[in-house]
Enzyme design. Structure first.
Site, mmCIF file in Angstrom:
data_model
loop_
_atom_site.group_PDB
_atom_site.id
_atom_site.type_symbol
_atom_site.label_atom_id
_atom_site.label_comp_id
_atom_site.label_asym_id
_atom_site.label_seq_id
_atom_site.Cartn_x
_atom_site.Cartn_y
_atom_site.Cartn_z
ATOM 1 N N HIS A 1 0.834 -1.208 0.000
ATOM 2 C CA HIS A 1 0.000 0.000 0.000
ATOM 3 C C HIS A 1 0.862 1.249 0.000
ATOM 4 O O HIS A 1 1.977 1.268 0.513
ATOM 5 C CB HIS A 1 -1.009 0.006 1.157
ATOM 6 C CG HIS A 1 -0.425 -0.024 2.538
ATOM 7 N ND1 HIS A 1 -0.090 1.117 3.228
ATOM 8 C CD2 HIS A 1 -0.145 -1.048 3.377
ATOM 9 C CE1 HIS A 1 0.376 0.794 4.429
ATOM 10 N NE2 HIS A 1 0.356 -0.511 4.545
ATOM 11 N N ASP B 1 -0.102 4.354 1.214
ATOM 12 C CA ASP B 1 -0.392 5.336 2.260
ATOM 13 C C ASP B 1 0.343 5.032 3.554
ATOM 14 O O ASP B 1 0.846 3.912 3.769
ATOM 15 C CB ASP B 1 -1.893 5.417 2.538
ATOM 16 C CG ASP B 1 -2.469 4.078 2.999
ATOM 17 O OD1 ASP B 1 -2.203 3.055 2.337
ATOM 18 O OD2 ASP B 1 -3.174 4.044 4.028
ATOM 19 N N ASP C 1 6.405 0.615 7.059
ATOM 20 C CA ASP C 1 5.022 0.257 6.757
ATOM 21 C C ASP C 1 4.404 1.325 5.858
ATOM 22 O O ASP C 1 3.995 2.362 6.347
ATOM 23 C CB ASP C 1 4.247 0.123 8.061
ATOM 24 C CG ASP C 1 2.806 -0.303 7.869
ATOM 25 O OD1 ASP C 1 2.479 -0.827 6.792
ATOM 26 O OD2 ASP C 1 2.002 -0.100 8.785
ATOM 27 N N GLU D 1 -5.020 1.852 3.100
ATOM 28 C CA GLU D 1 -4.969 0.672 3.968
ATOM 29 C C GLU D 1 -4.945 1.053 5.431
ATOM 30 O O GLU D 1 -5.464 0.324 6.275
ATOM 31 C CB GLU D 1 -3.731 -0.162 3.598
ATOM 32 C CG GLU D 1 -3.687 -1.560 4.196
ATOM 33 C CD GLU D 1 -2.995 -1.599 5.542
ATOM 34 O OE1 GLU D 1 -2.977 -2.672 6.162
ATOM 35 O OE2 GLU D 1 -2.473 -0.548 5.968
#
Length: 596
Positions: free
Chosen positions: A188, A190, A223, A257
């Protein structure tokens, strides 16, 4: 290339201590990943293999764990936790070897670090209160991230078909030469927002993307921009090496996400199903569990094969207002506190079921981990058929590691509360939101029924009408209490992906090949053991696309400076190269395999 030995922690817990990922709202990679903290993430058991497939395992001599004392060596094959050999590309062995040399060069490394650092510099934050694309200008930052990707990977954009879904969702189609089922790799774009009050606590600006010689600093480095950039770097290197896939490869990147996933992955899922059909992919690989130490130089890689469910329950009370000088015995705030107390005083009972992921995970660690307590190792063996031992095993695990409770049952946390507008006015409406992560053995309906049954006596005691999820279950005259889905993101526990011979063994073999050939992750042995994710990733939208969904991020827990979703998020730069090595081997192995 820098060489580093992965050292065992002083106290390795009986569960898998790699970060579980938690999301905000429905959670997420334990997301609210509350952060990439080291929380319990246990392993899910594989099934045995027929003798005809022995050649795909380390050894054909299955060892019954019940007949053994102490841990098995990684070269042995436990009947409780089958292991497959490291799988290296054969048809493309020369290309794999050439790319290994390329990845070890300083120029390649610095360019890879620059690519990730540049992505981190773009604050592609997603918020829980984002309006739909086209209505909320905060989405526009993703256009800048797309510009960075196009500039960094011109060959990828030239050779692959690129489709944008709902403006900012990205799908890269690399068409294969055969009709074999395609595979899907996801990540992802974001990141969770940076709390402005914490900026002064960062060693480097949270969106600096600064490489200090060891770490790449900034929000999203762990992340999940690391996975995204590693995947694109791998594809780019394969393109430059002249690789043309036999099996179609699809890359899909959502952009919310960290919030609800409705604008990103949910829309991507519709597009992918319409394009490739229901169950149209051979397997899917997303972010997820990673690598941790087992002790004595052994490491375990833990792809997640299932996720807990999710439900935010709003408890809302409405009572007559009035002047506070003539109050009732209990205001709506006082009544709400009683409902909350009853909920917290009656937590969900943890269950260790032989049919569950957690039980089989325990069997896997008990078979191989040198640091597993011997008394629990013995109980794990006995618990396969002895109910008393099963109960003692559960109690023993909870005593050693209380957070294991989060693995074994539905969790509940009262996270939000609201009520009252003035000190001399009786509050007419108050509410609280209770966050639940639903156990694998339970369901949304079971949780709703539990709460209705639990709170009905409280409503009756205070003469309140109780409406639970659209149904009146108690009638009263002093006010109303309602239970509802607070965020409309109710999610059942995910299907459990098969861990038999096939896609899972191909993933495990690729993981082992990348780790076994690494000069960075020096280890005396490697175990691959599936796990349960406490939170949810974008895969919650992809259940229709394949039965073989795996969640794995190829880096060690020590490769995060301070976890994710927190101050001083940073990624060890060398681990980025290790991730590229894994994705390269995985893509080549999948392309050559007849298992899919």
């Amino acid at each position: 290339m820098h060489s580093r030995s992965v050292k065992a922690e002083d106290d390795v817990l009986p569960g898998l201590g790699f970060q579980a990922q938690v999301h905000r709202r429905r959670s997420p990679h334990l997301r609210g990943l509350l952060s990439c903290l080291a929380l319990l993430c246990l392993l899910h058991l594989s099934q045995g293999l027929p003798s005809s497939l022995c050649r795909f395992r380390r050894t054909c001599n299955d060892i019954d764990p019940s007949s053994q004392t102490g841990p098995l060596p990684p070269s042995a094959n436990s009947s409780a936790c089958p292991q497959w050999d490291a799988t290296y590309p054969t048809k493309h062995a020369r290309l794999d070897a050439d790319l290994e040399l390329l990845y070890g060069t300083d120029d390649f490394k610095l360019n890879a670090y620059k690519a990730l650092g540049g992505a981190v510099q773009i604050p592609s934050e997603s918020y829980d209160d984002n309006e739909p694309v086209g209505q909320d200008p905060r989405w526009e930052i993703f256009a800048k991230l797309h510009e960075h990707l196009e500039i960094t990977f011109p060959l990828v954009y030239e050779k692959l078909k690129v489709t944008k879904v709902n403006t900012y969702g990205l799908v890269f189609h690399w068409q294969g030469s055969t009709q074999a089922k395609p595979i899907l790799i996801t990540a992802h774009q974001d990141v969770v927002p940076v709390e402005p009050s914490t900026i002064s606590q960062w060693e480097h600006d949270p969106y600096s993307g600064y490489y200090d010689g060891t770490w790449i600093w900034g929000r999203g480095s762990c992340d999940d921009k690391g996975d995204l950039i590693q995947q694109l770097l791998s594809v780019n290197a394969l393109l430059e090496g002249g690789f043309a896939p036999s099996r179609t490869l699809v890359l899909a990147y959502g952009f919310d996400e960290e919030s609800a996933g409705e604008q990103g992955a949910a829309q991507l899922a519709k597009y992918l199903e319409a394009t490739y059909g229901r169950d149209g992919f051979a397997m899917l690989l997303d972010e997820g569990g990673g690598i941790m130490d087992l002790g004595e130089g052994m490491i375990v890689a833990s792809p997640s094969v299932s996720e807990k469910g999710y439900l935010d329950v709003k408890v809302e009370i409405k009572t007559p207002g009035g002047h506070s000088s003539v109050p009732p015995a209990h205001t709506s705030i006082g009544l709400l506190s009683r409902f909350i107390t009853v909920i917290e005083d009656n937590p969900h009972e943890p269950q260790l079921l032989r049919t569950g992921t957690q039980f089989t995970s325990i069997q896997c660690l008990a078979a191989y981990s040198p640091s597993y307590p011997e008394d629990l190792r013995t109980l794990a063996k006995e618990a396969t058929s002895d109910d008393s031992a099963l109960q003692k095993l559960k109690e023993g695990l909870l005593a050693v590691y209380p957070l294991f409770k989060a693995e074994l049952g539905t969790t509940q946390a009262v996270d939000l509360i609201q009520g009252g507008i003035k000190v001399n006015a009786l509050p007419e409406q108050t509410s609280a939101v209770v966050n639940h992560r639903i156990a694998e053995h339970s369901s949304v309906r079971d949780l709703q029924r539990h709460l209705a049954d639990l709170l009905s006596p409280v409503a009756a005691k205070y003469d309140l009408t109780l409406e639970a999820f659209g149904q009146i279950v108690v009638t009263g005259s002093a006010g109303e209490v309602s239970l509802s889905d607070a965020s409309y993101t109710a999610l059942e526990p995910s299907p459990v992906s098969p861990t038999t011979y096939g896609p899972y063994s191909l993933l495990g073999g690729s993981i082992k090949a990348a780790l076994a050939s690494s000069t960075f992750y020096n280890t005396s042995g490697i175990i691959v053991a599936p796990s349960l994710s406490l939170g949810n990733t974008d895969t919650k939208s992809y259940w229709n696309l394949t039965k073989h969904i795996f969640r794995y991020s190829p880096f060690h827990e020590s490769d995060m400076y301070n976890g994710a979703h927190t101050v001083n998020e940073a990624r060890r730069a060398e681990s980025v190269i290790e991730g590229i090595r894994f994705y390269t081997k995985f893509i080549l192995n999948v392309d050559e395999s007849e298992l899919l």
